[in-house]
Design a protein around this motif. Structure first.
Motif, mmCIF file in Angstrom:
data_model
loop_
_atom_site.group_PDB
_atom_site.id
_atom_site.type_symbol
_atom_site.label_atom_id
_atom_site.label_comp_id
_atom_site.label_asym_id
_atom_site.label_seq_id
_atom_site.Cartn_x
_atom_site.Cartn_y
_atom_site.Cartn_z
ATOM 1 N N GLU A 34 -44.383 -1.082 41.015
ATOM 2 C CA GLU A 34 -43.701 -0.141 42.086
ATOM 3 C C GLU A 34 -43.394 1.104 41.282
ATOM 4 O O GLU A 34 -43.851 2.295 41.845
ATOM 5 N N ARG A 35 -43.272 1.214 40.181
ATOM 6 C CA ARG A 35 -43.226 2.168 39.355
ATOM 7 C C ARG A 35 -44.389 3.189 39.463
ATOM 8 O O ARG A 35 -44.445 4.451 39.473
ATOM 9 N N ALA A 36 -45.281 2.394 39.043
ATOM 10 C CA ALA A 36 -46.659 3.045 39.052
ATOM 11 C C ALA A 36 -46.982 3.709 40.373
ATOM 12 O O ALA A 36 -47.612 4.658 40.497
ATOM 13 N N LEU A 37 -46.934 2.925 41.289
ATOM 14 C CA LEU A 37 -47.114 3.574 42.529
ATOM 15 C C LEU A 37 -46.183 4.808 43.036
ATOM 16 O O LEU A 37 -46.768 5.871 43.544
ATOM 17 N N ARG A 38 -44.982 4.941 42.418
ATOM 18 C CA ARG A 38 -44.129 6.183 42.770
ATOM 19 C C ARG A 38 -44.694 7.242 41.827
ATOM 20 O O ARG A 38 -44.530 8.323 42.405
ATOM 21 N N HIS A 39 -45.384 6.787 40.752
ATOM 22 C CA HIS A 39 -45.979 7.969 39.668
ATOM 23 C C HIS A 39 -47.233 8.310 40.154
ATOM 24 O O HIS A 39 -47.773 9.178 39.523
ATOM 25 N N HIS A 40 -47.887 7.668 41.070
ATOM 26 C CA HIS A 40 -49.204 7.797 41.500
ATOM 27 C C HIS A 40 -50.055 7.430 40.348
ATOM 28 O O HIS A 40 -51.238 8.245 40.161
ATOM 29 N N ARG A 41 -49.913 6.384 39.618
ATOM 30 C CA ARG A 41 -50.538 5.900 38.555
ATOM 31 C C ARG A 41 -51.358 4.363 38.718
ATOM 32 O O ARG A 41 -50.588 3.870 39.419
ATOM 33 N N SER A 42 -52.116 4.289 37.995
ATOM 34 C CA SER A 42 -52.551 2.889 38.040
ATOM 35 C C SER A 42 -51.545 2.068 37.218
ATOM 36 O O SER A 42 -50.688 2.462 36.343
ATOM 37 N N LEU A 43 -51.577 0.876 37.013
ATOM 38 C CA LEU A 43 -50.683 -0.154 36.151
ATOM 39 C C LEU A 43 -50.790 0.285 34.792
ATOM 40 O O LEU A 43 -50.004 0.695 34.166
ATOM 41 N N ARG A 44 -52.009 0.663 34.246
ATOM 42 C CA ARG A 44 -52.446 0.667 33.043
ATOM 43 C C ARG A 44 -51.918 2.357 32.580
ATOM 44 O O ARG A 44 -51.534 2.399 31.598
ATOM 45 N N GLY A 45 -52.137 3.164 33.695
ATOM 46 C CA GLY A 45 -51.786 4.608 33.328
ATOM 47 C C GLY A 45 -50.245 4.493 33.084
ATOM 48 O O GLY A 45 -49.677 5.362 32.542
ATOM 49 N N GLU A 46 -49.445 3.746 34.187
ATOM 50 C CA GLU A 46 -48.076 3.766 34.081
ATOM 51 C C GLU A 46 -47.443 3.272 32.420
ATOM 52 O O GLU A 46 -46.597 3.599 32.025
ATOM 53 N N LEU A 47 -48.015 2.054 32.111
ATOM 54 C CA LEU A 47 -47.992 1.306 30.880
ATOM 55 C C LEU A 47 -47.939 2.406 29.895
ATOM 56 O O LEU A 47 -47.314 2.444 28.708
ATOM 57 N N LEU A 48 -49.123 3.073 29.712
ATOM 58 C CA LEU A 48 -49.634 4.190 28.622
ATOM 59 C C LEU A 48 -48.507 5.277 28.545
ATOM 60 O O LEU A 48 -47.901 5.609 27.613
ATOM 61 N N ALA A 49 -47.984 5.805 29.846
ATOM 62 C CA ALA A 49 -46.944 6.738 29.919
ATOM 63 C C ALA A 49 -45.697 6.272 29.311
ATOM 64 O O ALA A 49 -44.870 7.032 28.770
ATOM 65 N N ILE A 50 -45.622 5.122 29.424
ATOM 66 C CA ILE A 50 -44.140 4.388 29.169
ATOM 67 C C ILE A 50 -44.144 4.276 27.593
ATOM 68 O O ILE A 50 -43.315 4.642 26.928
ATOM 69 N N ILE A 51 -45.168 3.858 27.106
ATOM 70 C CA ILE A 51 -45.553 3.803 25.666
ATOM 71 C C ILE A 51 -45.483 5.146 24.800
ATOM 72 O O ILE A 51 -44.897 5.450 23.851
ATOM 73 N N GLU A 52 -46.154 6.042 25.592
ATOM 74 C CA GLU A 52 -46.060 7.604 24.820
ATOM 75 C C GLU A 52 -44.721 8.278 24.939
ATOM 76 O O GLU A 52 -44.383 8.754 24.095
ATOM 77 N N GLU A 53 -44.039 7.775 26.048
ATOM 78 C CA GLU A 53 -42.649 8.183 26.154
ATOM 79 C C GLU A 53 -41.723 7.881 25.028
ATOM 80 O O GLU A 53 -40.889 8.216 24.215
#
Length: 92
Positions: A34-53
């Motif tokens: 759901e979070r990935a959809l809100r941010h217009h990212r793939s699941l992989r992209g969302e996980l990478l963004a979370i890790i980078e943060e």
């Protein structure tokens, strides 16, 4: 004894590392999707963004940032705060 050379010293490029997390509860996966959809990212992209943060150098808030957060939260200073500050100041 000869020194061991690192890949970077040999002119080799670093390859990305694959990480794997097993047995993630379904509800967490659903929330991540759901979070990935809100941010217009793939699941992989969302996980990478979370890790980078998570590993980014911490941001030290400025007084302006703190004031904006106080206003956003609707916090107010109790009237007795003035008396506490004055008592502390006068006690020096």
């Amino acid at each position: 004894m000869p020194r061991c050379l690192r890949g970077a010293e040999l002119g080799l490029t670093r390859m990305p590392v694959n990480l794997s997390i097993k047995k993630i509860p379904d509800d967490i996966v659903a929330r991540l999707k759901e979070r990935a959809l809100r941010h217009h990212r793939s699941l992989r992209g969302e996980l990478l963004a979370i890790i980078e943060e998570a590993v980014r150098t911490p941001h030290r808030p400025t007084p302006k940032d703190v004031l904006a957060e106080v206003r956003r939260l609707g916090l107010q200073t109790p009237a007795e705060a003035v008396a506490i500050v004055r008592a502390n100041r006068d006690g020096r």
